[in-house]
Write a protein that holds these residues in place. Structure first.
Motif, PDB file in Angstrom:
ATOM      1  N   VAL A   1      -6.462  -4.244   7.004  1.00  0.00           N
ATOM      2  CA  VAL A   1      -6.124  -4.592   8.377  1.00  0.00           C
ATOM      3  C   VAL A   1      -5.092  -3.621   8.943  1.00  0.00           C
ATOM      4  O   VAL A   1      -5.174  -3.218  10.100  1.00  0.00           O
ATOM      5  CB  VAL A   1      -5.575  -6.036   8.440  1.00  0.00           C
ATOM      6  N   ALA A   2      -4.123  -3.223   8.118  1.00  0.00           N
ATOM      7  CA  ALA A   2      -3.064  -2.325   8.573  1.00  0.00           C
ATOM      8  C   ALA A   2      -2.441  -1.627   7.371  1.00  0.00           C
ATOM      9  O   ALA A   2      -2.412  -2.172   6.271  1.00  0.00           O
ATOM     10  CB  ALA A   2      -1.991  -3.094   9.335  1.00  0.00           C
ATOM     11  N   GLU A   3      -1.952  -0.431   7.628  1.00  0.00           N
ATOM     12  CA  GLU A   3      -1.197   0.326   6.628  1.00  0.00           C
ATOM     13  C   GLU A   3      -0.001   0.919   7.355  1.00  0.00           C
ATOM     14  O   GLU A   3      -0.149   1.514   8.423  1.00  0.00           O
ATOM     15  CB  GLU A   3      -2.071   1.431   6.033  1.00  0.00           C
ATOM     16  N   PHE A   4       1.187   0.721   6.805  1.00  0.00           N
ATOM     17  CA  PHE A   4       2.415   1.204   7.423  1.00  0.00           C
ATOM     18  C   PHE A   4       3.130   2.130   6.454  1.00  0.00           C
ATOM     19  O   PHE A   4       3.274   1.813   5.275  1.00  0.00           O
ATOM     20  CB  PHE A   4       3.358   0.034   7.762  1.00  0.00           C
ATOM     21  N   GLU A   5       3.615   3.251   6.965  1.00  0.00           N
ATOM     22  CA  GLU A   5       4.453   4.155   6.184  1.00  0.00           C
ATOM     23  C   GLU A   5       5.853   4.033   6.752  1.00  0.00           C
ATOM     24  O   GLU A   5       6.056   4.161   7.972  1.00  0.00           O
ATOM     25  CB  GLU A   5       3.946   5.589   6.306  1.00  0.00           C
ATOM     26  N   LEU A   6       6.816   3.749   5.877  1.00  0.00           N
ATOM     27  CA  LEU A   6       8.187   3.473   6.312  1.00  0.00           C
ATOM     28  C   LEU A   6       9.160   4.468   5.700  1.00  0.00           C
ATOM     29  O   LEU A   6       8.937   4.954   4.583  1.00  0.00           O
ATOM     30  CB  LEU A   6       8.599   2.062   5.872  1.00  0.00           C
ATOM     31  N   ALA A   7      10.251   4.703   6.398  1.00  0.00           N
ATOM     32  CA  ALA A   7      11.364   5.433   5.793  1.00  0.00           C
ATOM     33  C   ALA A   7      12.008   4.474   4.796  1.00  0.00           C
ATOM     34  O   ALA A   7      12.249   3.306   5.129  1.00  0.00           O
ATOM     35  CB  ALA A   7      12.360   5.850   6.860  1.00  0.00           C
ATOM     36  N   PRO A   8      12.258   4.911   3.564  1.00  0.00           N
ATOM     37  CA  PRO A   8      12.771   3.999   2.534  1.00  0.00           C
ATOM     38  C   PRO A   8      14.095   3.310   2.879  1.00  0.00           C
ATOM     39  O   PRO A   8      14.410   2.282   2.328  1.00  0.00           O
ATOM     40  CB  PRO A   8      12.937   4.895   1.312  1.00  0.00           C
ATOM     41  N   LEU A   9      14.858   3.858   3.804  1.00  0.00           N
ATOM     42  CA  LEU A   9      16.156   3.267   4.135  1.00  0.00           C
ATOM     43  C   LEU A   9      16.069   2.235   5.248  1.00  0.00           C
ATOM     44  O   LEU A   9      17.072   1.649   5.632  1.00  0.00           O
ATOM     45  CB  LEU A   9      17.146   4.371   4.524  1.00  0.00           C
ATOM     46  N   VAL A  10      14.887   2.009   5.780  1.00  0.00           N
ATOM     47  CA  VAL A  10      14.703   1.059   6.872  1.00  0.00           C
ATOM     48  C   VAL A  10      14.736  -0.370   6.329  1.00  0.00           C
ATOM     49  O   VAL A  10      14.104  -0.684   5.325  1.00  0.00           O
ATOM     50  CB  VAL A  10      13.345   1.318   7.576  1.00  0.00           C
ATOM     51  N   ALA A  11      15.486  -1.244   6.999  1.00  0.00           N
ATOM     52  CA  ALA A  11      15.461  -2.667   6.654  1.00  0.00           C
ATOM     53  C   ALA A  11      14.124  -3.217   7.155  1.00  0.00           C
ATOM     54  O   ALA A  11      13.764  -3.025   8.315  1.00  0.00           O
ATOM     55  CB  ALA A  11      16.625  -3.392   7.309  1.00  0.00           C
ATOM     56  N   LEU A  12      13.409  -3.875   6.288  1.00  0.00           N
ATOM     57  CA  LEU A  12      12.047  -4.290   6.609  1.00  0.00           C
ATOM     58  C   LEU A  12      12.022  -5.597   7.393  1.00  0.00           C
ATOM     59  O   LEU A  12      12.323  -6.670   6.873  1.00  0.00           O
ATOM     60  CB  LEU A  12      11.222  -4.428   5.330  1.00  0.00           C
ATOM     61  N   GLN A  13      11.658  -5.486   8.668  1.00  0.00           N
ATOM     62  CA  GLN A  13      11.415  -6.615   9.565  1.00  0.00           C
ATOM     63  C   GLN A  13      10.364  -6.116  10.540  1.00  0.00           C
ATOM     64  O   GLN A  13      10.663  -5.347  11.451  1.00  0.00           O
ATOM     65  CB  GLN A  13      12.688  -7.026  10.300  1.00  0.00           C
ATOM     66  N   LEU A  14       9.124  -6.515  10.336  1.00  0.00           N
ATOM     67  CA  LEU A  14       8.018  -5.989  11.119  1.00  0.00           C
ATOM     68  C   LEU A  14       7.194  -7.145  11.661  1.00  0.00           C
ATOM     69  O   LEU A  14       6.896  -8.086  10.920  1.00  0.00           O
ATOM     70  CB  LEU A  14       7.163  -5.112  10.200  1.00  0.00           C
ATOM     71  N   THR A  15       6.869  -7.090  12.933  1.00  0.00           N
ATOM     72  CA  THR A  15       6.029  -8.112  13.551  1.00  0.00           C
ATOM     73  C   THR A  15       4.864  -7.430  14.250  1.00  0.00           C
ATOM     74  O   THR A  15       5.049  -6.398  14.897  1.00  0.00           O
ATOM     75  CB  THR A  15       6.835  -8.951  14.561  1.00  0.00           C
ATOM     76  N   ALA A  16       3.667  -7.986  14.086  1.00  0.00           N
ATOM     77  CA  ALA A  16       2.467  -7.418  14.701  1.00  0.00           C
ATOM     78  C   ALA A  16       1.466  -8.538  14.957  1.00  0.00           C
ATOM     79  O   ALA A  16       1.705  -9.703  14.626  1.00  0.00           O
ATOM     80  CB  ALA A  16       1.866  -6.368  13.774  1.00  0.00           C
ATOM     81  N   ARG A  17       0.349  -8.175  15.517  1.00  0.00           N
ATOM     82  CA  ARG A  17      -0.790  -9.081  15.685  1.00  0.00           C
ATOM     83  C   ARG A  17      -1.978  -8.428  15.003  1.00  0.00           C
ATOM     84  O   ARG A  17      -2.191  -7.230  15.138  1.00  0.00           O
ATOM     85  CB  ARG A  17      -1.086  -9.326  17.161  1.00  0.00           C
ATOM     86  N   ILE A  18      -2.723  -9.220  14.252  1.00  0.00           N
ATOM     87  CA  ILE A  18      -3.888  -8.712  13.529  1.00  0.00           C
ATOM     88  C   ILE A  18      -5.120  -9.509  13.929  1.00  0.00           C
ATOM     89  O   ILE A  18      -5.010 -10.580  14.520  1.00  0.00           O
ATOM     90  CB  ILE A  18      -3.680  -8.759  11.999  1.00  0.00           C
ATOM     91  N   LYS A  19      -6.292  -8.972  13.581  1.00  0.00           N
ATOM     92  CA  LYS A  19      -7.558  -9.668  13.806  1.00  0.00           C
ATOM     93  C   LYS A  19      -8.076 -10.185  12.476  1.00  0.00           C
ATOM     94  O   LYS A  19      -8.062  -9.476  11.474  1.00  0.00           O
ATOM     95  CB  LYS A  19      -8.602  -8.725  14.405  1.00  0.00           C
ATOM     96  N   LEU A  20      -8.566 -11.426  12.491  1.00  0.00           N
ATOM     97  CA  LEU A  20      -9.188 -12.030  11.320  1.00  0.00           C
ATOM     98  C   LEU A  20     -10.561 -12.547  11.720  1.00  0.00           C
ATOM     99  O   LEU A  20     -10.693 -13.271  12.711  1.00  0.00           O
ATOM    100  CB  LEU A  20      -8.331 -13.171  10.762  1.00  0.00           C
ATOM    101  N   ALA A  21     -11.568 -12.191  10.943  1.00  0.00           N
ATOM    102  CA  ALA A  21     -12.945 -12.570  11.244  1.00  0.00           C
ATOM    103  C   ALA A  21     -13.187 -14.059  11.042  1.00  0.00           C
ATOM    104  O   ALA A  21     -13.955 -14.675  11.773  1.00  0.00           O
ATOM    105  CB  ALA A  21     -13.915 -11.769  10.377  1.00  0.00           C
ATOM    106  N   GLU A  22     -12.526 -14.631  10.039  1.00  0.00           N
ATOM    107  CA  GLU A  22     -12.716 -16.038   9.687  1.00  0.00           C
ATOM    108  C   GLU A  22     -11.557 -16.484   8.819  1.00  0.00           C
ATOM    109  O   GLU A  22     -10.691 -15.677   8.468  1.00  0.00           O
ATOM    110  CB  GLU A  22     -14.048 -16.226   8.958  1.00  0.00           C
ATOM    111  N   SER A  23     -11.534 -17.749   8.453  1.00  0.00           N
ATOM    112  CA  SER A  23     -10.495 -18.248   7.559  1.00  0.00           C
ATOM    113  C   SER A  23     -10.513 -17.422   6.284  1.00  0.00           C
ATOM    114  O   SER A  23     -11.586 -17.151   5.725  1.00  0.00           O
ATOM    115  CB  SER A  23     -10.730 -19.719   7.232  1.00  0.00           C
ATOM    116  N   CYS A  24      -9.329 -17.002   5.839  1.00  0.00           N
ATOM    117  CA  CYS A  24      -9.286 -16.113   4.680  1.00  0.00           C
ATOM    118  C   CYS A  24      -7.872 -16.012   4.119  1.00  0.00           C
ATOM    119  O   CYS A  24      -6.918 -16.530   4.684  1.00  0.00           O
ATOM    120  CB  CYS A  24      -9.794 -14.719   5.052  1.00  0.00           C
ATOM    121  N   ARG A  25      -7.786 -15.300   3.008  1.00  0.00           N
ATOM    122  CA  ARG A  25      -6.514 -14.973   2.381  1.00  0.00           C
ATOM    123  C   ARG A  25      -6.091 -13.602   2.892  1.00  0.00           C
ATOM    124  O   ARG A  25      -6.853 -12.644   2.838  1.00  0.00           O
ATOM    125  CB  ARG A  25      -6.635 -14.948   0.861  1.00  0.00           C
TER     126      ARG A  25
END
Length: 129
Positions: free
Chosen positions: A77-101
């Motif tokens: 669904v998504a791949e993110f490349e981060l600077a290692p020193l960044v505090a991780l707090q990320l918000t996005a919207r994704i698409k899901l075809a159906e109920s899933c894991r």
């Protein structure tokens, strides 16, 4: 973007089977379940076309994130490349075809950490209809 980077992205985001995509991304690398990364998703998504997701962690050194949905036609669904020193707090919207894991894999210092959540989708967001 170099041709090899574009080819890698095209391959990673291609339609296909979840297990195959997961194996292509991580191969024989050990992936450890972790509570040190947090994946926040609604239990019920009314519309699979706009599912809010938040990713958080207090770990330092996370340099890449992979977000996969096991029932999507395109499992990555998504791949993110981060600077290692960044505090991780990320918000996005994704698409899901159906109920899933939905599975999050974070790469940190060469290790892969994983967590996942189940989402019930009322109306799929990846279909053509």
């Amino acid at each position: 973007m170099s041709d090899s980077a574009a080819e890698r992205l095209a391959e990673n985001f291609a339609a296909g089977d979840f297990a195959d995509r997961y194996a292509r991304l991580f191969g024989e690398q050990a992936v450890t379940d972790s509570t040190l990364i947090e994946l926040v998703l609604p239990e019920i998504a009314e519309d699979g076309a706009v599912v809010p997701v938040t990713i958080r962690s207090e770990l330092d050194g996370i340099d890449r994130l992979y977000l996969l949905a096991d029932k999507n036609p395109t499992p990555l669904v998504a791949e993110f490349e981060l600077a290692p020193l960044v505090a991780l707090q990320l918000t996005a919207r994704i698409k899901l075809a159906e109920s899933c894991r939905v599975t999050l894999v974070a790469r940190r210092d060469g290790q892969l950490l994983r967590c996942s959540r189940w989402v019930n989708v009322m109306r799929g967001g990846c279909g053509s209809g």
